[in-house]
Design a protein around this motif. Structure first.
Motif, PDB file in Angstrom:
ATOM      1  N   PHE A 192       0.830  -1.197   0.000  1.00 55.45           N
ATOM      2  CA  PHE A 192       0.000   0.000   0.000  1.00 55.45           C
ATOM      3  C   PHE A 192       0.871   1.257   0.000  1.00 55.45           C
ATOM      4  O   PHE A 192       0.587   2.221  -0.715  1.00 55.45           O
ATOM      5  CB  PHE A 192      -0.940  -0.001   1.215  1.00 55.45           C
ATOM      6  CG  PHE A 192      -1.829   1.205   1.268  1.00 55.45           C
ATOM      7  CD1 PHE A 192      -2.879   1.365   0.374  1.00 55.45           C
ATOM      8  CD2 PHE A 192      -1.609   2.206   2.208  1.00 55.45           C
ATOM      9  CE1 PHE A 192      -3.691   2.482   0.415  1.00 55.45           C
ATOM     10  CE2 PHE A 192      -2.416   3.325   2.252  1.00 55.45           C
ATOM     11  CZ  PHE A 192      -3.460   3.458   1.359  1.00 55.45           C
ATOM     12  N   LYS A 193       1.962   1.245   0.783  1.00 55.14           N
ATOM     13  CA  LYS A 193       2.865   2.389   0.848  1.00 55.14           C
ATOM     14  C   LYS A 193       3.533   2.629  -0.513  1.00 55.14           C
ATOM     15  O   LYS A 193       3.622   3.768  -0.972  1.00 55.14           O
ATOM     16  CB  LYS A 193       3.926   2.148   1.928  1.00 55.14           C
ATOM     17  CG  LYS A 193       4.854   3.308   2.129  1.00 55.14           C
ATOM     18  CD  LYS A 193       5.864   3.026   3.227  1.00 55.14           C
ATOM     19  CE  LYS A 193       6.850   4.169   3.347  1.00 55.14           C
ATOM     20  NZ  LYS A 193       7.892   3.894   4.326  1.00 55.14           N
TER      21      LYS A 193
ATOM     22  N   PHE B 170       3.766   5.650  -5.676  1.00 54.72           N
ATOM     23  CA  PHE B 170       3.600   5.619  -7.128  1.00 54.72           C
ATOM     24  C   PHE B 170       2.526   6.600  -7.572  1.00 54.72           C
ATOM     25  O   PHE B 170       2.706   7.365  -8.516  1.00 54.72           O
ATOM     26  CB  PHE B 170       3.244   4.194  -7.561  1.00 54.72           C
ATOM     27  CG  PHE B 170       2.816   4.067  -8.991  1.00 54.72           C
ATOM     28  CD1 PHE B 170       3.745   4.122 -10.012  1.00 54.72           C
ATOM     29  CD2 PHE B 170       1.478   3.874  -9.311  1.00 54.72           C
ATOM     30  CE1 PHE B 170       3.351   3.990 -11.329  1.00 54.72           C
ATOM     31  CE2 PHE B 170       1.075   3.741 -10.623  1.00 54.72           C
ATOM     32  CZ  PHE B 170       2.022   3.795 -11.640  1.00 54.72           C
ATOM     33  N   ALA B 171       1.390   6.600  -6.872  1.00 52.56           N
ATOM     34  CA  ALA B 171       0.275   7.470  -7.237  1.00 52.56           C
ATOM     35  C   ALA B 171       0.601   8.938  -6.993  1.00 52.56           C
ATOM     36  O   ALA B 171       0.219   9.799  -7.780  1.00 52.56           O
ATOM     37  CB  ALA B 171      -0.970   7.065  -6.455  1.00 52.56           C
TER      38      ALA B 171
ATOM     39  N   MET C 114      -0.688   8.423 -16.560  1.00 50.02           N
ATOM     40  CA  MET C 114      -1.184   7.271 -17.309  1.00 50.02           C
ATOM     41  C   MET C 114      -2.698   7.357 -17.499  1.00 50.02           C
ATOM     42  O   MET C 114      -3.200   7.118 -18.595  1.00 50.02           O
ATOM     43  CB  MET C 114      -0.845   5.962 -16.581  1.00 50.02           C
ATOM     44  CG  MET C 114       0.482   5.407 -16.957  1.00 50.02           C
ATOM     45  SD  MET C 114       0.888   3.793 -16.254  1.00 50.02           S
ATOM     46  CE  MET C 114      -0.443   3.309 -15.248  1.00 50.02           C
ATOM     47  N   ALA C 115      -3.421   7.695 -16.468  1.00 48.03           N
ATOM     48  CA  ALA C 115      -4.881   7.779 -16.547  1.00 48.03           C
ATOM     49  C   ALA C 115      -5.306   8.844 -17.551  1.00 48.03           C
ATOM     50  O   ALA C 115      -6.200   8.611 -18.374  1.00 48.03           O
ATOM     51  CB  ALA C 115      -5.465   8.069 -15.170  1.00 48.03           C
ATOM     52  N   ILE C 116      -4.663   9.984 -17.496  1.00 49.59           N
ATOM     53  CA  ILE C 116      -4.986  11.061 -18.437  1.00 49.59           C
ATOM     54  C   ILE C 116      -4.682  10.619 -19.859  1.00 49.59           C
ATOM     55  O   ILE C 116      -5.468  10.845 -20.781  1.00 49.59           O
ATOM     56  CB  ILE C 116      -4.226  12.353 -18.060  1.00 49.59           C
ATOM     57  CG1 ILE C 116      -4.793  12.923 -16.764  1.00 49.59           C
ATOM     58  CG2 ILE C 116      -4.310  13.380 -19.182  1.00 49.59           C
ATOM     59  CD1 ILE C 116      -3.960  14.022 -16.158  1.00 49.59           C
ATOM     60  N   GLY C 117      -3.536   9.961 -20.058  1.00 46.22           N
ATOM     61  CA  GLY C 117      -3.170   9.469 -21.386  1.00 46.22           C
ATOM     62  C   GLY C 117      -4.168   8.460 -21.922  1.00 46.22           C
ATOM     63  O   GLY C 117      -4.546   8.498 -23.094  1.00 46.22           O
ATOM     64  N   ILE C 118      -4.625   7.564 -21.064  1.00 48.52           N
ATOM     65  CA  ILE C 118      -5.589   6.544 -21.492  1.00 48.52           C
ATOM     66  C   ILE C 118      -6.931   7.183 -21.841  1.00 48.52           C
ATOM     67  O   ILE C 118      -7.545   6.842 -22.863  1.00 48.52           O
ATOM     68  CB  ILE C 118      -5.737   5.467 -20.400  1.00 48.52           C
ATOM     69  CG1 ILE C 118      -4.451   4.643 -20.329  1.00 48.52           C
ATOM     70  CG2 ILE C 118      -6.941   4.580 -20.657  1.00 48.52           C
ATOM     71  CD1 ILE C 118      -4.354   3.751 -19.126  1.00 48.52           C
ATOM     72  N   ILE C 119      -7.376   8.127 -21.035  1.00 52.08           N
ATOM     73  CA  ILE C 119      -8.657   8.792 -21.296  1.00 52.08           C
ATOM     74  C   ILE C 119      -8.587   9.593 -22.597  1.00 52.08           C
ATOM     75  O   ILE C 119      -9.490   9.511 -23.440  1.00 52.08           O
ATOM     76  CB  ILE C 119      -9.051   9.696 -20.115  1.00 52.08           C
ATOM     77  CG1 ILE C 119      -9.392   8.828 -18.901  1.00 52.08           C
ATOM     78  CG2 ILE C 119     -10.216  10.614 -20.467  1.00 52.08           C
ATOM     79  CD1 ILE C 119      -9.495   9.585 -17.599  1.00 52.08           C
ATOM     80  N   ILE C 120      -7.522  10.339 -22.783  1.00 54.47           N
ATOM     81  CA  ILE C 120      -7.367  11.116 -24.014  1.00 54.47           C
ATOM     82  C   ILE C 120      -7.231  10.182 -25.209  1.00 54.47           C
ATOM     83  O   ILE C 120      -7.787  10.439 -26.282  1.00 54.47           O
ATOM     84  CB  ILE C 120      -6.176  12.090 -23.903  1.00 54.47           C
ATOM     85  CG1 ILE C 120      -6.523  13.210 -22.924  1.00 54.47           C
ATOM     86  CG2 ILE C 120      -5.807  12.665 -25.261  1.00 54.47           C
ATOM     87  CD1 ILE C 120      -5.402  14.153 -22.620  1.00 54.47           C
ATOM     88  N   GLY C 121      -6.504   9.079 -25.036  1.00 50.52           N
ATOM     89  CA  GLY C 121      -6.356   8.109 -26.120  1.00 50.52           C
ATOM     90  C   GLY C 121      -7.685   7.506 -26.535  1.00 50.52           C
ATOM     91  O   GLY C 121      -7.954   7.324 -27.723  1.00 50.52           O
TER      92      GLY C 121
END
Length: 146
Positions: free
Chosen positions: A4-5, A10-11, A19-26
């Motif tokens: 979890f740590k 990482f987050a 990564m999330a923004i890239g996937i959504i835009i993709g």
């Protein structure tokens, strides 16, 4: 707890958000390209080829077999070369669009890194490196003159 740590680190670093923004835009970009190919580019191409719909083009290897009442006994076996042509067109348009966007971004980045260009705000780290370079050049010129 250690997992979890590590995930939290990482987050927080921003990798996950990037990564999330890239996937959504993709995903959104994929929809735009799909409409661009199917609704904008293929109809004129179909018109030029006398109304041929590329998506339905195929080489039939085995015809569909039906019985007397019309129910299908064996399915058709076909090579869908029209769908392949459409996929290649999608790929070409995506590649060309990404190339243009990256070229534009590189031009903006290069402009931002030029400390003499007052039209764009230069990042602080670039300004600092430029000042250090100038100071080192001045120092070297003074040492050479002695």
């Amino acid at each position: 707890m250690k997992l979890f740590k590590e995930f939290k680190e990482f987050a927080v670093k921003g990798n996950m958000m990037d990564m999330a923004i890239g996937i959504i835009i993709g995903a959104a970009f994929n929809k735009v390209i799909d409409v661009l190919v199917k609704q904008v580019m293929l109809p004129p191409l179909s018109l030029l080829t006398d109304g041929v719909n590329f998506q339905n083009k195929k080489i039939i290897l085995k015809e569909v077999v039906t019985n007397a009442d019309g129910s299908i006994l064996t399915d058709e076996v076909a090579i869908g070369y029209g769908a392949l042509a459409e996929a290649f067109l999608d790929f070409f348009i995506i590649g060309l669009t990404v190339f243009i966007v990256v070229k534009f971004m590189n031009r903006l980045k290069k402009k931002a890194q030029d400390t003499n260009d007052a039209t764009v705000v230069t990042p602080k780290d670039i300004e600092l490196l430029d000042k250090l370079t100038r100071l080192m050049e001045e120092q070297n010129a003074l040492l050479k003159s002695k």
